[in-house]
Design an enzyme around this catalytic site. Structure first.
Site, mmCIF file in Angstrom:
data_model
loop_
_atom_site.group_PDB
_atom_site.id
_atom_site.type_symbol
_atom_site.label_atom_id
_atom_site.label_comp_id
_atom_site.label_asym_id
_atom_site.label_seq_id
_atom_site.Cartn_x
_atom_site.Cartn_y
_atom_site.Cartn_z
ATOM 1 N N ASP A 47 0.852 -1.194 0.000
ATOM 2 C CA ASP A 47 0.000 0.000 0.000
ATOM 3 C C ASP A 47 0.885 1.239 0.000
ATOM 4 O O ASP A 47 1.578 1.521 0.974
ATOM 5 C CB ASP A 47 -0.893 -0.011 1.251
ATOM 6 C CG ASP A 47 -1.853 1.169 1.260
ATOM 7 O OD1 ASP A 47 -2.973 1.016 0.738
ATOM 8 O OD2 ASP A 47 -1.474 2.253 1.764
ATOM 9 N N TYR A 52 3.340 9.884 -0.682
ATOM 10 C CA TYR A 52 4.440 9.302 0.097
ATOM 11 C C TYR A 52 5.798 9.528 -0.591
ATOM 12 O O TYR A 52 6.843 9.357 0.039
ATOM 13 C CB TYR A 52 4.245 7.797 0.356
ATOM 14 C CG TYR A 52 2.969 7.397 1.071
ATOM 15 C CD1 TYR A 52 2.160 8.348 1.694
ATOM 16 C CD2 TYR A 52 2.569 6.066 1.136
ATOM 17 C CE1 TYR A 52 0.976 7.974 2.341
ATOM 18 C CE2 TYR A 52 1.393 5.688 1.788
ATOM 19 C CZ TYR A 52 0.599 6.649 2.376
ATOM 20 O OH TYR A 52 -0.563 6.273 3.011
ATOM 21 N N LYS A 77 -2.646 5.962 -4.438
ATOM 22 C CA LYS A 77 -3.740 6.885 -4.126
ATOM 23 C C LYS A 77 -3.554 8.244 -4.801
ATOM 24 O O LYS A 77 -2.426 8.713 -4.950
ATOM 25 C CB LYS A 77 -3.827 7.109 -2.599
ATOM 26 C CG LYS A 77 -3.755 5.824 -1.782
ATOM 27 C CD LYS A 77 -3.912 6.031 -0.292
ATOM 28 C CE LYS A 77 -3.569 4.761 0.460
ATOM 29 N NZ LYS A 77 -2.182 4.658 0.883
ATOM 30 N N HIS A 110 -7.506 9.717 -1.879
ATOM 31 C CA HIS A 110 -6.810 9.636 -0.595
ATOM 32 C C HIS A 110 -7.610 10.252 0.565
ATOM 33 O O HIS A 110 -7.667 9.691 1.652
ATOM 34 C CB HIS A 110 -5.438 10.318 -0.719
ATOM 35 C CG HIS A 110 -4.429 9.827 0.251
ATOM 36 N ND1 HIS A 110 -3.098 9.685 -0.077
ATOM 37 C CD2 HIS A 110 -4.527 9.453 1.547
ATOM 38 C CE1 HIS A 110 -2.439 9.235 0.987
ATOM 39 N NE2 HIS A 110 -3.283 9.087 1.976
HETATM 40 P P1 NDP Z 1 0.956 1.502 11.813
HETATM 41 O O1 NDP Z 1 -0.178 1.414 12.749
HETATM 42 O O2 NDP Z 1 1.222 0.411 10.840
HETATM 43 O O3 NDP Z 1 2.226 1.752 12.729
HETATM 44 C C1 NDP Z 1 3.521 1.919 12.222
HETATM 45 C C2 NDP Z 1 4.403 2.252 13.417
HETATM 46 O O4 NDP Z 1 4.426 1.133 14.309
HETATM 47 C C3 NDP Z 1 5.812 2.534 13.015
HETATM 48 O O5 NDP Z 1 6.291 3.532 13.899
HETATM 49 C C4 NDP Z 1 6.545 1.207 13.290
HETATM 50 O O6 NDP Z 1 7.881 1.491 13.650
HETATM 51 C C5 NDP Z 1 5.758 0.648 14.453
HETATM 52 N N1 NDP Z 1 5.677 -0.823 14.448
HETATM 53 C C6 NDP Z 1 5.431 -1.633 13.386
HETATM 54 N N2 NDP Z 1 5.386 -2.915 13.751
HETATM 55 C C7 NDP Z 1 5.614 -2.938 15.080
HETATM 56 C C8 NDP Z 1 5.705 -3.982 16.044
HETATM 57 N N3 NDP Z 1 5.536 -5.257 15.673
HETATM 58 N N4 NDP Z 1 5.955 -3.654 17.333
HETATM 59 C C9 NDP Z 1 6.109 -2.374 17.697
HETATM 60 N N5 NDP Z 1 6.039 -1.327 16.840
HETATM 61 C C10 NDP Z 1 5.787 -1.614 15.537
HETATM 62 O O7 NDP Z 1 0.813 2.920 11.079
HETATM 63 P P2 NDP Z 1 0.834 3.423 9.576
HETATM 64 O O8 NDP Z 1 0.413 4.832 9.616
HETATM 65 O O9 NDP Z 1 2.118 3.136 8.917
HETATM 66 O O10 NDP Z 1 -0.330 2.585 8.870
HETATM 67 C C11 NDP Z 1 -0.109 1.475 8.022
HETATM 68 C C12 NDP Z 1 -0.272 1.878 6.575
HETATM 69 O O11 NDP Z 1 -1.560 2.454 6.346
HETATM 70 C C13 NDP Z 1 0.671 2.976 6.089
HETATM 71 O O12 NDP Z 1 2.003 2.561 5.952
HETATM 72 C C14 NDP Z 1 -0.003 3.401 4.824
HETATM 73 O O13 NDP Z 1 0.221 2.465 3.798
HETATM 74 C C15 NDP Z 1 -1.459 3.390 5.266
HETATM 75 N N6 NDP Z 1 -1.910 4.728 5.725
HETATM 76 C C16 NDP Z 1 -2.907 5.343 5.011
HETATM 77 C C17 NDP Z 1 -3.388 6.586 5.382
HETATM 78 C C18 NDP Z 1 -4.475 7.192 4.589
HETATM 79 O O14 NDP Z 1 -4.767 8.373 4.810
HETATM 80 N N7 NDP Z 1 -5.103 6.487 3.690
HETATM 81 C C19 NDP Z 1 -2.829 7.315 6.523
HETATM 82 C C20 NDP Z 1 -1.797 6.587 7.237
HETATM 83 C C21 NDP Z 1 -1.393 5.329 6.841
HETATM 84 P P3 NDP Z 1 9.168 0.917 12.817
HETATM 85 O O15 NDP Z 1 8.988 1.279 11.383
HETATM 86 O O16 NDP Z 1 10.311 1.584 13.463
HETATM 87 O O17 NDP Z 1 9.146 -0.570 13.061
#
Ligand code: NDP
Length: 277
Positions: A47, A52, A77, A110
């Site tokens: 995704d 991004y 998006k 988006h």
């Molecule tokens: P997430 O809820 O996936 O959280 C990501 C965070 O959690 C990062 O800081 C990561 O740190 C940490 N993390 C990941 N795995 C673990 C774990 N197993 N234990 C502890 N910490 C963990 O948030 P996102 O905002 O990234 O959401 C996922 C996806 O959704 C995005 O990447 C994007 O593709 C989409 N999205 C879409 C939006 C929209 O408006 N349509 C808005 C926001 C996101 P680290 O990288 O250091 O591991």
């Protein structure tokens, strides 16, 4: 033998892997390495989004992987400043070009950007893009009840998905109910609360993790899968990519699912869809 990732069927007949990998805030310079790791771990659903700035890095990783196109599910998006008709067509072409693909599996608006009032027009552009075959499925993101209702009333194609902020502390039950009544699948962004909401220290999640010999993050991902959400947790770290993918060999009990669902607090961690324009 690891179980296969479950798939859900969209309202247009296409299938989508329920567990994928998101690349929000993945540095464009690191994206190819990170997506390569994710593909290596087993993720096939990626995704991304124009905003991004990392579609090209995703495309390089996909091309280098040698994985057959039909085994991949790629979403991107339309950014807010390209909403409209011709602007949306041009933005879509740019995204495909950066990804190096002939088609995407899913193309989303988006944000609704209600102050601009261009999402109905933009949706009609996405309908044309879908007709062209270059987006297999089309959907929306961050749409609240009034935005979804308007599309249902004023346009022809029902969105295949609505991608919204969703985690145990913020479940948007009004949006998910309307979506599901109309055959719109729910994609949960920020499925782990983006690390901002203290989900991993919450007692019922910690207790379930201990019960199943899993981590709190794995319990939260499992809750999403068992409640029917599509999820794509993001991590830059390979060990967490492995952890987040290793959720197919256990099942939460119905009581655990209910207790986690009871954590709803209207705990939004991202922006409000009415305010992002
Ligand atoms: P997430 O809820 O996936 O959280 C990501 C965070 O959690 C990062 O800081 C990561 O740190 C940490 N993390 C990941 N795995 C673990 C774990 N197993 N234990 C502890 N910490 C963990 O948030 P996102 O905002 O990234 O959401 C996922 C996806 O959704 C995005 O990447 C994007 O593709 C989409 N999205 C879409 C939006 C929209 O408006 N349509 C808005 C926001 C996101 P680290 O990288 O250091 O591991």
């Amino acid at each position: 033998m690891t179980k296969p990732v479950p798939t859900l069927t969209l309202n247009d007949g296409h299938t989508i892997p329920q567990l994928g990998f998101g690349v929000f805030k993945v540095d464009p310079d690191e994206t190819t390495r990170i997506v390569r790791d994710a593909l290596d771990v087993g993720y096939r659903h990626i995704d991304t989004a124009a905003i991004y700035g990392n579609e090209a890095g995703v495309g390089t990783a996909l091309a280098e992987s040698g994985i057959a196109r039909d085994e991949l599910f790629i979403t991107t998006k339309l950014w807010n400043d390209r909403q409209g008709t011709e602007t949306a067509f041009a933005a879509f072409d740019e995204s495909l070009d950066k990804l190096g693909l002939d088609y995407v599996d899913l193309y989303l608006i988006h944000w609704p950007t209600p102050a601009k009032d261009t999402y109905v027009e933009s949706w009609k552009a996405l309908e044309k893009i879908r007709e062209s075959g270059r987006a297999r499925s089309i959907g929306v993101s961050n749409f609240l009840v009034p935005h979804l209702q308007r599309l249902l009333q004023e346009t022809d194609i029902v969105p295949a998905v609505n991608q919204i902020e969703l985690h145990p502390a913020h479940q948007q039950l009004d949006v998910t109910a309307l979506a599901r009544e109309n055959g719109v699948q729910i994609e949960a962004w920020g499925p782990l609360g983006q690390g901002k909401y203290p989900l991993f220290e919450t007692q019922v999640i910690v207790a379930a993790a201990e019960q199943h010999g899993k981590t709190p993050a794995q319990v939260v991902i499992r809750w999403h899968l068992q409640t029917g959400n599509i999820v794509f947790p993001k991590s830059n770290r390979r060990e967490r990519m492995i952890e987040n993918f290793d959720v197919l060999d256990f099942e939460l009990t119905p009581t655990e699912v209910t207790m986690i669902s009871a954590l709803e607090r209207a705990g939004r961690v991202g922006g409000h869809p009415n305010d992002i324009n």
